[in-house]
Design a protein around this motif. Structure first.
Motif, PDB file in Angstrom:
ATOM      1  N   SER A  74       0.803  -1.224   0.000  1.00  0.00           N
ATOM      2  CA  SER A  74       0.000   0.000   0.000  1.00  0.00           C
ATOM      3  C   SER A  74       0.833   1.270   0.000  1.00  0.00           C
ATOM      4  N   SER A  75       2.154   1.159   0.157  1.00  0.00           N
ATOM      5  CA  SER A  75       3.018   2.344   0.039  1.00  0.00           C
ATOM      6  C   SER A  75       3.325   2.654  -1.422  1.00  0.00           C
ATOM      7  N   VAL A  76       3.587   1.620  -2.219  1.00  0.00           N
ATOM      8  CA  VAL A  76       4.049   1.853  -3.589  1.00  0.00           C
ATOM      9  C   VAL A  76       2.901   2.060  -4.575  1.00  0.00           C
ATOM     10  N   GLY A  77       1.819   1.288  -4.437  1.00  0.00           N
ATOM     11  CA  GLY A  77       0.729   1.359  -5.391  1.00  0.00           C
ATOM     12  C   GLY A  77       0.133   2.747  -5.564  1.00  0.00           C
ATOM     13  N   PRO A  78      -0.230   3.432  -4.477  1.00  0.00           N
ATOM     14  CA  PRO A  78      -0.867   4.750  -4.613  1.00  0.00           C
ATOM     15  C   PRO A  78       0.001   5.825  -5.240  1.00  0.00           C
ATOM     16  N   VAL A  79       1.323   5.615  -5.293  1.00  0.00           N
ATOM     17  CA  VAL A  79       2.196   6.629  -5.895  1.00  0.00           C
ATOM     18  C   VAL A  79       2.835   6.119  -7.188  1.00  0.00           C
ATOM     19  N   GLY A  80       2.291   5.035  -7.735  1.00  0.00           N
ATOM     20  CA  GLY A  80       2.706   4.568  -9.052  1.00  0.00           C
ATOM     21  C   GLY A  80       4.043   3.870  -9.106  1.00  0.00           C
ATOM     22  N   LEU A  81       4.524   3.363  -7.973  1.00  0.00           N
ATOM     23  CA  LEU A  81       5.774   2.606  -7.960  1.00  0.00           C
ATOM     24  C   LEU A  81       5.495   1.109  -7.938  1.00  0.00           C
ATOM     25  N   ARG A  82       6.499   0.333  -8.284  1.00  0.00           N
ATOM     26  CA  ARG A  82       6.365  -1.116  -8.271  1.00  0.00           C
ATOM     27  C   ARG A  82       6.865  -1.683  -6.952  1.00  0.00           C
ATOM     28  N   GLN A  83       6.337  -2.846  -6.601  1.00  0.00           N
ATOM     29  CA  GLN A  83       6.825  -3.525  -5.407  1.00  0.00           C
ATOM     30  C   GLN A  83       8.292  -3.922  -5.590  1.00  0.00           C
ATOM     31  N   THR A  84       9.006  -3.997  -4.488  1.00  0.00           N
ATOM     32  CA  THR A  84      10.421  -4.339  -4.520  1.00  0.00           C
ATOM     33  C   THR A  84      10.602  -5.790  -4.956  1.00  0.00           C
ATOM     34  N   THR A  85      11.461  -6.023  -5.919  1.00  0.00           N
ATOM     35  CA  THR A  85      11.744  -7.383  -6.362  1.00  0.00           C
ATOM     36  C   THR A  85      12.620  -8.100  -5.335  1.00  0.00           C
ATOM     37  N   SER A  86      12.700  -9.413  -5.462  1.00  0.00           N
ATOM     38  CA  SER A  86      13.548 -10.183  -4.551  1.00  0.00           C
ATOM     39  C   SER A  86      15.008  -9.772  -4.679  1.00  0.00           C
ATOM     40  N   ALA A  87      15.452  -9.513  -5.908  1.00  0.00           N
ATOM     41  CA  ALA A  87      16.843  -9.109  -6.112  1.00  0.00           C
ATOM     42  C   ALA A  87      17.121  -7.765  -5.455  1.00  0.00           C
ATOM     43  N   ALA A  88      16.196  -6.808  -5.610  1.00  0.00           N
ATOM     44  CA  ALA A  88      16.374  -5.497  -5.000  1.00  0.00           C
ATOM     45  C   ALA A  88      16.281  -5.593  -3.479  1.00  0.00           C
ATOM     46  N   MET A  89      15.430  -6.474  -2.990  1.00  0.00           N
ATOM     47  CA  MET A  89      15.320  -6.659  -1.541  1.00  0.00           C
ATOM     48  C   MET A  89      16.611  -7.223  -0.970  1.00  0.00           C
ATOM     49  N   ARG A  90      17.208  -8.158  -1.662  1.00  0.00           N
ATOM     50  CA  ARG A  90      18.479  -8.737  -1.216  1.00  0.00           C
ATOM     51  C   ARG A  90      19.541  -7.640  -1.100  1.00  0.00           C
ATOM     52  N   GLU A  91      19.659  -6.814  -2.143  1.00  0.00           N
ATOM     53  CA  GLU A  91      20.663  -5.758  -2.128  1.00  0.00           C
ATOM     54  C   GLU A  91      20.342  -4.717  -1.052  1.00  0.00           C
ATOM     55  N   GLY A  92      19.052  -4.383  -0.903  1.00  0.00           N
ATOM     56  CA  GLY A  92      18.666  -3.408   0.106  1.00  0.00           C
ATOM     57  C   GLY A  92      18.945  -3.883   1.521  1.00  0.00           C
ATOM     58  N   LEU A  93      18.685  -5.158   1.786  1.00  0.00           N
ATOM     59  CA  LEU A  93      18.970  -5.709   3.108  1.00  0.00           C
ATOM     60  C   LEU A  93      20.473  -5.730   3.379  1.00  0.00           C
ATOM     61  N   ARG A  94      21.263  -6.036   2.353  1.00  0.00           N
ATOM     62  CA  ARG A  94      22.718  -6.009   2.513  1.00  0.00           C
ATOM     63  C   ARG A  94      23.191  -4.600   2.857  1.00  0.00           C
ATOM     64  N   MET A  95      22.643  -3.599   2.161  1.00  0.00           N
ATOM     65  CA  MET A  95      23.026  -2.225   2.438  1.00  0.00           C
ATOM     66  C   MET A  95      22.617  -1.814   3.849  1.00  0.00           C
ATOM     67  N   LEU A  96      21.396  -2.127   4.235  1.00  0.00           N
ATOM     68  CA  LEU A  96      20.918  -1.799   5.578  1.00  0.00           C
ATOM     69  C   LEU A  96      21.803  -2.416   6.650  1.00  0.00           C
ATOM     70  N   ARG A  97      22.093  -3.701   6.497  1.00  0.00           N
ATOM     71  CA  ARG A  97      22.899  -4.385   7.495  1.00  0.00           C
ATOM     72  C   ARG A  97      24.293  -3.764   7.597  1.00  0.00           C
ATOM     73  N   ALA A  98      24.880  -3.459   6.449  1.00  0.00           N
ATOM     74  CA  ALA A  98      26.216  -2.870   6.449  1.00  0.00           C
ATOM     75  C   ALA A  98      26.206  -1.503   7.132  1.00  0.00           C
ATOM     76  N   LEU A  99      25.229  -0.668   6.805  1.00  0.00           N
ATOM     77  CA  LEU A  99      25.170   0.671   7.385  1.00  0.00           C
ATOM     78  C   LEU A  99      24.907   0.618   8.887  1.00  0.00           C
ATOM     79  N   LEU A 100      23.988  -0.239   9.312  1.00  0.00           N
ATOM     80  CA  LEU A 100      23.690  -0.352  10.736  1.00  0.00           C
ATOM     81  C   LEU A 100      24.871  -0.945  11.504  1.00  0.00           C
ATOM     82  N   ASP A 101      25.712  -1.711  10.805  1.00  0.00           N
ATOM     83  CA  ASP A 101      26.918  -2.262  11.434  1.00  0.00           C
ATOM     84  C   ASP A 101      28.079  -1.269  11.438  1.00  0.00           C
ATOM     85  N   GLY A 102      27.884  -0.098  10.815  1.00  0.00           N
ATOM     86  CA  GLY A 102      28.935   0.904  10.787  1.00  0.00           C
ATOM     87  C   GLY A 102      29.926   0.751   9.663  1.00  0.00           C
TER      88      GLY A 102
END
Length: 376
Positions: free
Chosen positions: A133-161
């Motif tokens: 419900s965040s992406v649909g109303p503003v015309g964006l697509r849901q996050t793909t599995s590949a993009a989710m993998r990369e996003g989680l890697r980035m989040l983990r790295a940043l939160l780890d410093g």
């Protein structure tokens, strides 16, 4: 990884009637299940200070966690609400269920998560999903599995410093990181379920509590964990389920018709059919805003969906996939989930624009005491 065994796995029980774990095995009789965390979904449907009153009531009633959904056009900002909740409570766990990496850049999410975690040490969980419900109303697509993998890697790295290379244009890191923030992935499809088992710190299962679909979902999580050399049994599993403490399931179940229709509409007809619910919902349903799950006029949505979802189908959906029934019935199903390896449940009321006070009061007064989870 072996396939699920014969009909007993499909029924969600072994020959002795014990609940099966995600890979079709009965739980170990030597290991006690981990304590069950009972949480509740609280939409940020009002000013943060008013939502805080609901969170405090959940804390007083003995809930372990409060989870906040994120949808920028439907509700107030989730991290603003989390900040108020962190400052205004003492022990209850706080989490997003869920935010996303499409409308929010992963670096922005990392900063927001760090900021909340500082205010509620050891109490914050960052739940992530594909957007819905965040992406649909503003015309964006849901996050793909590949993009989710990369996003989680980035989040983990940043939160780890750690430093992160932003597409070769810059290398940066997060000041004052919070490595202890757990990243939980909400998933329903096989790709994201396996991804959650592979790299997430926990999983939010969107399959409901049906033994058939739950066994299938947890098996996919286990596949991902084992492929990555991780201990699948140590991975927290939180199941999201609609809940109503009631003596009249038939009357309450009618309200679930838009939920059932949305599942059928979005590729879940096969899961419903496993429970004997055969429905055919068109790809587009007119007259409901913004969507079936978050309809602003719920009564109208129920009436519209009655064209495809019968009263009998709604009752079957409530009995199979949801926690609808007496306090004793709900407590029994929660015990079965816990025995099957589920470590947490995320209870939802029907509707998105009112605080779940009635649900909190009913579960706190009758279900949690039956589970011996009521905080004195």
């Amino acid at each position: 990884m072996s396939a699920l065994p014969d009909r007993h796995a499909q029924d969600g029980q072994d020959e002795q009637g014990r609940p099966l774990t995600g890979d079709g095995r009965p739980p170990s009789q030597d290991a006690a299940p981990v304590p069950l965390h009972v949480g509740v979904r609280v939409p940020p449907c009002d000013r943060a200070d008013r939502v805080l009153e609901t969170v405090r009531r959940a804390e007083e009633s003995g809930f372990a966690d409060v989870w906040f959904p994120d949808s920028q056009l439907l509700w107030r900002d989730v991290f603003t609400t989390l900040t108020a909740a962190a400052l205004g409570t003492e022990r209850i766990g706080l989490g997003t269920a869920v935010t996303n990496l499409a409308t929010r850049h992963p670096a922005v999410v990392a900063s927001a998560a760090r900021s909340v975690a500082e205010l509620a040490p050891g109490r914050f969980t960052l739940g992530l999903g594909v957007g819905n419900s965040s992406v649909g109303p503003v015309g964006l697509r849901q996050t793909t599995s590949a993009a989710m993998r990369e996003g989680l890697r980035m989040l983990r790295a940043l939160l780890d410093g750690e430093e992160w290379d932003f597409e070769g244009r810059a290398r940066s890191r997060l000041r004052d990181p919070r490595p202890e923030v757990p990243l939980h992935l909400a998933a329903s499809g096989p790709k994201n379920l396996r991804l959650a088992g592979e790299i997430a710190d926990g999983v939010i299962l969107l399959s409901g509590i049906s033994p058939r679909t739950l066994a299938s979902a947890t098996a996919r999580v286990r596949e991902g964990a084992e492929a990555a050399g991780r201990d699948a049994d140590a991975l927290p599993l939180t199941v999201s389920a609609f809940c109503a403490v009631t003596d009249d399931i038939e009357a309450e179940a009618r309200l679930l018709k838009p939920i059932c229709a949305s599942i059928a509409q979005n590729g879940g007809a096969g899961f419903l059919a496993l429970a004997g619910i055969d429905v055919d919902v068109p790809a587009t349903v007119e007259g409901v805003h913004p969507d079936l799950v978050h309809a602003e006029d719920w009564k109208a949505a129920v009436d519209i969906c009655s064209e495809w979802i019968s009263d009998e189908a709604a009752v079957q959906f409530a009995r199979e996939f949801c926690l609808f029934g007496t306090a004793e019935h709900i407590a029994g199903r929660l015990r079965a989930l816990n025995s099957a390896g589920v470590s947490g449940v995320l209870l939802q009321q029907v509707g998105s624009y009112t605080p779940p006070i009635d649900l909190i009061e009913a579960v706190g007064a009758s279900v949690l005491p039956a589970l011996s989870l009521k905080v004195p």
